[in-house]
Write an enzyme that holds these catalytic residues in place. Sequence first.
Site, short mmCIF file in Angstrom:
data_model
loop_
_atom_site.label_atom_id
_atom_site.label_comp_id
_atom_site.label_asym_id
_atom_site.label_seq_id
_atom_site.Cartn_x
_atom_site.Cartn_y
_atom_site.Cartn_z
CB ALA A 31 -18.09 1.20 2.87
CG MET A 32 -12.50 0.28 0.69
SD MET A 32 -11.23 -0.16 -0.51
CE MET A 32 -9.74 0.06 0.48
CB SER A 33 -13.37 5.06 5.99
OG SER A 33 -12.50 4.24 6.75
N GLY A 34 -10.56 4.69 4.18
CA GLY A 34 -9.16 5.05 4.23
C GLY A 34 -8.50 4.65 5.53
N GLY A 35 -9.28 4.03 6.43
CA GLY A 35 -8.75 3.55 7.69
C GLY A 35 -8.32 2.10 7.60
CB VAL A 36 -6.23 0.04 9.88
CG1 VAL A 36 -6.98 0.13 11.20
CG2 VAL A 36 -5.49 -1.28 9.76
CB CYS A 122 -24.17 7.46 8.86
SG CYS A 122 -23.07 7.31 7.44
CB CYS A 219 -17.30 11.48 9.30
SG CYS A 219 -19.00 11.55 8.69
#
Length: 379
Positions: A31-36, A122, A219
Site C-alpha cells: 500500500a503506497m500512500s506517496g509518503g516516505v 480503515c 485523509c
Amino acid sequence: MFGPLGHQKYHTWGAGSLGVVTSGTRSVLVAMSGGVDSSVSAALLHGQGYRVIGSHLKLVHLDGVDHGCCGPRAESDARAVAEQLGFDFEVVDMSSRFERTVLSDFYAEHRAGRTPNPCVRCNEHIKFGAFLERADALGLDHVATGHYARTWRDPDGRWHLGRGLDRAKDQSYVLHMLGQRQLARALFPVGGQTKGETRANAERLGLAVAGKPDSQEVCFVPGADHGAFLAARAPDLVRSGQVVDTEGRVLAQHDGTFRFTVGQRRGLGVSLGERAYVVEVDPRQNRVVVGPGELLARRGLVAERVSWVAGGPPSEGPFEARVRIRYQGEDVAAVVEPTGDQVRVEFRAPQRAIAPGQSVVIYRDDEVLGGGRIREALR
C-alpha cells in the site's frame, strides 16, 4: 504467557539489508500512500528480492485537491517511486468500500455522540480487508504497509503483534484488531527501524519523498475541519442544542453535538470562571455538558467489539495488563476482565477524558494482546 518483544524473533528490514536477496520469489502488494514510510517499505522489500506491486488506494475523491495521502500529488509521488525502483504499480479505486465501511461508521458514531477512530476502521476494513482481497485476486503472498509495528511467529506457529522500534512513531494502537489470518500475510518493513533510519534509506536511494513531511490529518477531511466535513456530508447532524453545566443551567447554544468530544477544552464558547471541559456528550437530549477538569476522572471503562490477536484472551478471568485509551496517550496499569466480546477495564489509578468510540488497546510489555471500542466510562 507472552514474552517481551525483545526476546522474540520478528520480521524486520534494516538499512544494511538493501539489495540482499533472501526471499526468492515471494510476492507482496504494498500500500503506497506517496509518503516516505510506504515508499521505503516497498524499496526494502524490492531490495530483498520480493516481487513487489505498489498499489495506491483511492479512498476519497477530492476533486483534484491535494491532501495527505489522497489527491494527485500523493498518487504521482507513489508512482514515481515505483518507476525509479523498477517494480509494477497500480491505482485502485476503493472509494465505494471506504464509504460503506469507514465513512458510514464515522457518521454513525457521531450520531450516537461518540468520538470515532477512522484510522482503526480503515485498517480493519480496507488495508487488511479489501486490500488483502486485492492481493488474493492478484495471486500475491503478502500485503505490506508503512506502519511502525512489528510481528513475529512463536515456535508453536502463532503470530504476535508488537510495538514499532521507534516508540515515538509506534502505530500498533491502530492495528490492534489484526488477528492470525491477517498477521500471517502482513509485512511491516519499517517497524524495526527509527523514522530517521527510514528517511536515511530514502535519501540513499535518491527518493524524492525523502524529505516529505508526515501527514497529521485524517485523509478524507481536507483542511482538518471535521465540523465542516460532517455538516456537508451528514447534514442531519446539524441540530441546534444547548451547552449546559452539570446542574443543567444553559450556558450557550451549539449547532450539533458532533462538534464536541469528551475532554475538549477549546472552542466551547462558555465561561465558568475556571477551565471548562466537555464532560458528557448527550445526543438524545442534543446537549453538551461542561464542567471542571476533575469531573473527567474515571475508574474504568467497558469496551465492546473486542478482538484478540491470539484469537482469545490470555486468561479466562481478570488479568493484569497495561492499556492505552487514546492513540497519543500513555500506557496505564489496569486489570482487564474479558466477558464474551466485551472487556471491563479497571484502572489502577483514575484516568481522565475517556471518550466513548475511541479504542482501548491492551498490552503486555511491548506486545499487543487485543483491544476494542470504548462503550462507556465507569464513574
